[in-house]
Write a protein that holds these residues in place. Structure first.
Motif, PDB file in Angstrom:
ATOM      1  N   MET A   1       0.862  -1.209   0.000  1.00 35.36           N
ATOM      2  CA  MET A   1       0.000   0.000   0.000  1.00 35.36           C
ATOM      3  C   MET A   1       0.888   1.245   0.000  1.00 35.36           C
ATOM      4  O   MET A   1       1.780   1.346   0.833  1.00 35.36           O
ATOM      5  N   GLU A   2       0.699   2.146  -0.995  1.00 29.13           N
ATOM      6  CA  GLU A   2       1.615   3.292  -1.095  1.00 29.13           C
ATOM      7  C   GLU A   2       1.516   4.186   0.145  1.00 29.13           C
ATOM      8  O   GLU A   2       2.474   4.407   0.850  1.00 29.13           O
ATOM      9  N   ASP A   3       0.320   4.736   0.407  1.00 29.31           N
ATOM     10  CA  ASP A   3       0.202   5.591   1.585  1.00 29.31           C
ATOM     11  C   ASP A   3      -0.693   4.899   2.592  1.00 29.31           C
ATOM     12  O   ASP A   3      -1.706   4.297   2.236  1.00 29.31           O
ATOM     13  N   LYS A   4      -0.298   4.991   3.849  1.00 28.54           N
ATOM     14  CA  LYS A   4      -1.070   4.295   4.891  1.00 28.54           C
ATOM     15  C   LYS A   4      -2.406   4.961   5.078  1.00 28.54           C
ATOM     16  O   LYS A   4      -2.483   6.151   5.397  1.00 28.54           O
ATOM     17  N   LYS A   5      -3.479   4.228   4.883  1.00 24.84           N
ATOM     18  CA  LYS A   5      -4.816   4.793   5.089  1.00 24.84           C
ATOM     19  C   LYS A   5      -5.174   4.673   6.561  1.00 24.84           C
ATOM     20  O   LYS A   5      -4.837   3.684   7.207  1.00 24.84           O
ATOM     21  N   LYS A   6      -5.883   5.710   7.026  1.00 25.31           N
ATOM     22  CA  LYS A   6      -6.207   5.730   8.456  1.00 25.31           C
ATOM     23  C   LYS A   6      -7.637   5.243   8.688  1.00 25.31           C
ATOM     24  O   LYS A   6      -8.588   5.816   8.160  1.00 25.31           O
ATOM     25  N   VAL A   7      -7.755   4.177   9.462  1.00 25.32           N
ATOM     26  CA  VAL A   7      -9.080   3.631   9.779  1.00 25.32           C
ATOM     27  C   VAL A   7      -9.375   3.872  11.250  1.00 25.32           C
ATOM     28  O   VAL A   7      -8.563   3.550  12.116  1.00 25.32           O
ATOM     29  N   LEU A   8     -10.540   4.482  11.516  1.00 27.89           N
ATOM     30  CA  LEU A   8     -10.995   4.627  12.903  1.00 27.89           C
ATOM     31  C   LEU A   8     -11.911   3.456  13.202  1.00 27.89           C
ATOM     32  O   LEU A   8     -12.888   3.235  12.480  1.00 27.89           O
ATOM     33  N   LEU A   9     -11.590   2.728  14.236  1.00 27.49           N
ATOM     34  CA  LEU A   9     -12.459   1.618  14.645  1.00 27.49           C
ATOM     35  C   LEU A   9     -13.182   2.045  15.914  1.00 27.49           C
ATOM     36  O   LEU A   9     -12.544   2.257  16.952  1.00 27.49           O
ATOM     37  N   GLY A  10     -14.489   2.227  15.797  1.00 28.55           N
ATOM     38  CA  GLY A  10     -15.298   2.601  16.964  1.00 28.55           C
ATOM     39  C   GLY A  10     -15.834   1.333  17.600  1.00 28.55           C
ATOM     40  O   GLY A  10     -16.426   0.493  16.919  1.00 28.55           O
ATOM     41  N   VAL A  11     -15.605   1.176  18.897  1.00 29.68           N
ATOM     42  CA  VAL A  11     -16.076  -0.040  19.571  1.00 29.68           C
ATOM     43  C   VAL A  11     -17.046   0.378  20.675  1.00 29.68           C
ATOM     44  O   VAL A  11     -16.683   1.163  21.557  1.00 29.68           O
ATOM     45  N   SER A  12     -18.280  -0.114  20.585  1.00 26.99           N
ATOM     46  CA  SER A  12     -19.237   0.226  21.643  1.00 26.99           C
ATOM     47  C   SER A  12     -19.561  -1.025  22.457  1.00 26.99           C
ATOM     48  O   SER A  12     -19.035  -2.109  22.194  1.00 26.99           O
ATOM     49  N   GLY A  13     -20.426  -0.862  23.456  1.00 21.51           N
ATOM     50  CA  GLY A  13     -20.615  -1.911  24.454  1.00 21.51           C
ATOM     51  C   GLY A  13     -21.438  -3.091  23.978  1.00 21.51           C
ATOM     52  O   GLY A  13     -22.655  -3.004  23.805  1.00 21.51           O
ATOM     53  N   GLY A  14     -20.785  -4.195  23.753  1.00 24.86           N
ATOM     54  CA  GLY A  14     -21.476  -5.417  23.343  1.00 24.86           C
ATOM     55  C   GLY A  14     -20.468  -6.541  23.468  1.00 24.86           C
ATOM     56  O   GLY A  14     -19.259  -6.306  23.351  1.00 24.86           O
ATOM     57  N   ILE A  15     -20.970  -7.752  23.661  1.00 21.70           N
ATOM     58  CA  ILE A  15     -20.062  -8.883  23.867  1.00 21.70           C
ATOM     59  C   ILE A  15     -19.136  -9.089  22.666  1.00 21.70           C
ATOM     60  O   ILE A  15     -17.982  -9.492  22.812  1.00 21.70           O
ATOM     61  N   SER A  16     -19.637  -8.725  21.456  1.00 23.58           N
ATOM     62  CA  SER A  16     -18.771  -8.964  20.285  1.00 23.58           C
ATOM     63  C   SER A  16     -17.597  -7.982  20.229  1.00 23.58           C
ATOM     64  O   SER A  16     -16.777  -8.077  19.308  1.00 23.58           O
ATOM     65  N   ALA A  17     -17.495  -7.101  21.222  1.00 24.34           N
ATOM     66  CA  ALA A  17     -16.324  -6.204  21.269  1.00 24.34           C
ATOM     67  C   ALA A  17     -15.026  -7.024  21.261  1.00 24.34           C
ATOM     68  O   ALA A  17     -14.012  -6.572  20.734  1.00 24.34           O
ATOM     69  N   TYR A  18     -15.088  -8.231  21.794  1.00 25.56           N
ATOM     70  CA  TYR A  18     -13.854  -9.039  21.814  1.00 25.56           C
ATOM     71  C   TYR A  18     -13.414  -9.399  20.391  1.00 25.56           C
ATOM     72  O   TYR A  18     -12.227  -9.519  20.097  1.00 25.56           O
ATOM     73  N   LYS A  19     -14.415  -9.535  19.487  1.00 26.22           N
ATOM     74  CA  LYS A  19     -14.073  -9.871  18.092  1.00 26.22           C
ATOM     75  C   LYS A  19     -13.411  -8.685  17.397  1.00 26.22           C
ATOM     76  O   LYS A  19     -12.688  -8.848  16.419  1.00 26.22           O
TER      77      LYS A  19
END
Ligand code: CTP
Length: 405
Positions: A1-19
């Motif tokens: 990948m030429e330029d690093k793309k910035k990804v924001l990962l928003g994590v809210s309250g739920g059991i699948s947060a572990y995934k």
């Protein structure tokens, strides 16, 4: 990948947060600059330290935290991101986003965001189906958020139903779909066919072939990533649905003929990667054929049973005859011998612009694998592609099509 793309990962309250930890880790491995924002609820399931370790970046949880890199971190993050994925998105976070409530770092940052936002709702089925949640999701959809349908299965609360967060790899696929490619096929209508056809002998049996559908699905995925409106007419395969692709399921060659020719007039590009049966049982039985009903052959007994076959309609040849000005037609040729000669004949005979030839005899090519070795034939030449993944092969085929149309 030429330029690093910035990804924001928003994590809210739920059991699948572990995934989501696997999402952070998977995206980082793919070369993205991953920044995680957690809500208070998310912190009850996973600690910020876990995400910090996996993403390699400080996790932000509080708008007013003096340890934030800037005093207006929500604006900095919101404005510098190339894409946001909120996974899991709880009912509460969805409601706040729908109504512009900015009472935590995640929802505040989202108000400052101008990049695409993908949301993966994950919750109990009743919470998901509640009209409050559905109306909130509808508001977000109208505002251009991309909503990722939850999967169906056994939920953590013990209920069987819709509400599971899709697997990390699926969500990573969505991220890639949105940001990894230049959208050079924006606005183009592309039809791809994939997989085998099934020709019924009776209601129980059918004749088919070894096509896995992988090549056609890869083309559909890459065309969608490049911004095209993609319709995939697919025989039965074991592959999961491609996101951002409208899939039309068919079984027989005749089904495929109808599904394709109906849609063909509106298509700019048609790519026929399907392995269409050339013959179909001439008189499929309405009921299961029973051994007892067969008249034994005098010399061979039941071993001599034969099925008479009738030719199917050649879809690609039909398209070649009825093509409209500017429509690009690409076929495939799967051969076991005389690859180039046979493919060249198909190019002319079927009146198409391109044939992607592959041989079952070449190592790394063929039906079930994840790689292919394709030779592209056009009226003005031959181009040999190296052994590549089917996804890279798909991309190279689309490059050629885009160059020529
Ligand atoms: N094809 C089609 N309809 C058919 C048979 C084939 O549209 N009834 C398309 C395939 O999707 C592929 C191309 O034609 O894009 C070539 O298919 P292939 O099976 O390699 O060739 P055939 O034309 O069937 O000829 P043969 O089986 O003799 O090699």
């Amino acid at each position: 990948m030429e330029d690093k793309k910035k990804v924001l990962l928003g994590v809210s309250g739920g059991i699948s947060a572990y995934k989501s930890v696997y999402i952070a880790s998977g995206l980082k491995k793919k070369g993205y600059d991953v920044h995680v924002i957690m809500t208070e609820g998310a912190e009850k399931f996973v600690t910020p330290l876990t995400f910090e370790t996996m993403s390699g970046n400080k996790v932000v949880t509080d708008v007013f935290d003096p340890a934030n890199e800037t005093p207006t971190e929500h604006i900095t993050l919101g404005q510098s991101a190339d894409l946001v994925l909120i996974a899991p998105a709880s009912a509460n976070t969805i409601a706040k986003l729908a109504h512009g409530i900015a009472d935590n770092m995640l929802t505040t940052t989202m108000l400052a965001c101008t990049c695409p936002i993908l949301i993966s709702p994950a919750m109990n089925t009743h919470m998901f189906e509640n009209p409050a949640t559905q109306e909130n999701l509808e508001i977000l959809r109208r505002r251009g958020y991309e909503l990722i349908e939850p999967a169906t299965g056994m939920l953590a609360c013990g209920v069987e139903g819709k509400g599971k967060m899709p697997e990390p790899d699926v969500l990573i696929g969505y991220v890639e779909q949105w940001i990894s490619k230049e959208k050079d096929m924006e606005g183009l209508n592309v039809l791809v066919t994939a997989g085998p056809t099934e020709e019924a002998v009776d209601p129980v049996r059918f004749i088919t072939n070894h096509s896995s559908g992988k090549m056609g699905y890869a083309i559909a995925r890459m065309a969608a990533r490049r911004g095209a409106n993609v319709t995939l007419v697919s025989g039965r395969t074991a592959l999961p649905r491609e996101p951002f692709v409208e899939t039309v399921d068919i079984l027989s060659a005749e089904d495929m003929f109808r599904a394709v020719t109906e849609r063909a007039p509106g298509m700019d590009i048609i790519i026929k990667a399907a392995a269409v049966a050339d013959f179909t049982p001439a008189n499929p039985a309405g009921e299961k054929i029973k051994k007892a009903d067969l008249v034994p052959n005098e010399t061979e007994g039941f071993g001599g049973m034969s099925i008479s076959l009738a030719p199917t309609r050649d879809i690609l040849a039909y398209l070649g005859e009825h093509r409209h000005e500017g429509q690009f037609l690409c076929g495939f040729a799967m051969e076991t011998q005389n690859l180039l000669k046979n493919a060249a004949v198909k190019l002319v005979k079927k009146n198409v612009d391109m044939i992607c030839a592959n041989s079952l005899r070449t190592r790394g090519a063929g039906f079930a694998g994840d790689t292919n070795v394709v030779t592209i034939l056009t009226r003005d030449g031959i181009q040999q592609l190296p052994l590549m993944s089917k996804l890279d092969t798909a991309d190279a085929i689309l490059d050629e099509i885009m160059k020529r149309r």
